[in-house]
Design a protein around this motif. Sequence first.
Motif, short mmCIF file in Angstrom:
data_model
loop_
_atom_site.label_atom_id
_atom_site.label_comp_id
_atom_site.label_asym_id
_atom_site.label_seq_id
_atom_site.Cartn_x
_atom_site.Cartn_y
_atom_site.Cartn_z
N LYS A 110 6.87 -39.54 -40.28
CA LYS A 110 7.33 -40.87 -40.70
C LYS A 110 6.59 -41.25 -41.98
O LYS A 110 5.39 -41.06 -42.09
N GLY A 111 7.33 -41.79 -42.94
CA GLY A 111 6.74 -42.22 -44.20
C GLY A 111 5.84 -43.43 -44.01
O GLY A 111 5.88 -44.10 -42.98
N SER A 112 5.06 -43.73 -45.05
CA SER A 112 4.14 -44.86 -44.96
C SER A 112 4.86 -46.17 -45.29
O SER A 112 5.82 -46.21 -46.04
N GLU A 113 4.38 -47.24 -44.70
CA GLU A 113 4.91 -48.58 -44.96
C GLU A 113 4.17 -49.18 -46.15
O GLU A 113 3.07 -48.77 -46.49
N VAL A 114 4.77 -50.16 -46.78
CA VAL A 114 4.14 -50.91 -47.87
C VAL A 114 3.72 -52.25 -47.28
O VAL A 114 4.55 -52.98 -46.73
N ASP A 115 2.43 -52.57 -47.35
CA ASP A 115 1.91 -53.83 -46.82
C ASP A 115 1.24 -54.62 -47.92
O ASP A 115 0.47 -54.08 -48.71
N VAL A 116 1.53 -55.92 -47.97
CA VAL A 116 0.90 -56.83 -48.93
C VAL A 116 0.27 -57.94 -48.10
O VAL A 116 0.98 -58.81 -47.57
N PRO A 117 -1.06 -57.92 -47.96
CA PRO A 117 -1.70 -58.94 -47.12
C PRO A 117 -1.69 -60.33 -47.75
O PRO A 117 -1.63 -60.47 -48.98
N SER A 118 -1.76 -61.34 -46.92
CA SER A 118 -1.89 -62.71 -47.38
C SER A 118 -3.15 -62.82 -48.23
O SER A 118 -4.17 -62.21 -47.91
N GLY A 119 -3.08 -63.55 -49.32
CA GLY A 119 -4.23 -63.70 -50.21
C GLY A 119 -4.21 -62.73 -51.37
O GLY A 119 -5.06 -62.79 -52.25
#
Length: 158
Positions: A110-119
């Motif tokens: 499974k490929g990696s997800e893109v995450d953008v945290p709050s802040g």
Amino acid sequence: MQIDGALGSRISKTFDRFPIHLYEAIVIDGRTLVPAGASGWGEVVHAKKAGGSGAAGELVLAARVLTVDGRELHLRSLRLGGSGENHNQAATTLAAVAGLAGAVGGWLMKGSEVDVPSGTIAGAKVAEDFAVAESAVTPQAPPAVLVDTKVQSEGTKQ
């Protein structure tokens, strides 16, 4: 801009709105035109979850509006800062590995997800000319000047 909510290819959907605020004041020629903290919103332009065979998640964001003196300042684009993981490189590498391993079970990867945290801090561009009332402009304080307040007594050497 500062993104005020967690976003990600797994949790966000295309056309979702997310809150933002101006992280640093917009200052030109020593005058604050837009104060830090001005709030607004951005939009998820495209979101796609990671998939099998190493397909990486996708997430495209845009800043859209800041509210300034009760009016909307339209924005465009959103550029995340240079710190943190390079998701593009990770996605490219993962896709290449999945392609090489295709014959031996790469379809389970499974490929990696893109995450953008709050802040997260990001850059945006103004999409149009925007007049600011002279009464709303705040002059910046002049830089502090340090003055030596020690008084030297006569006969004391330095």
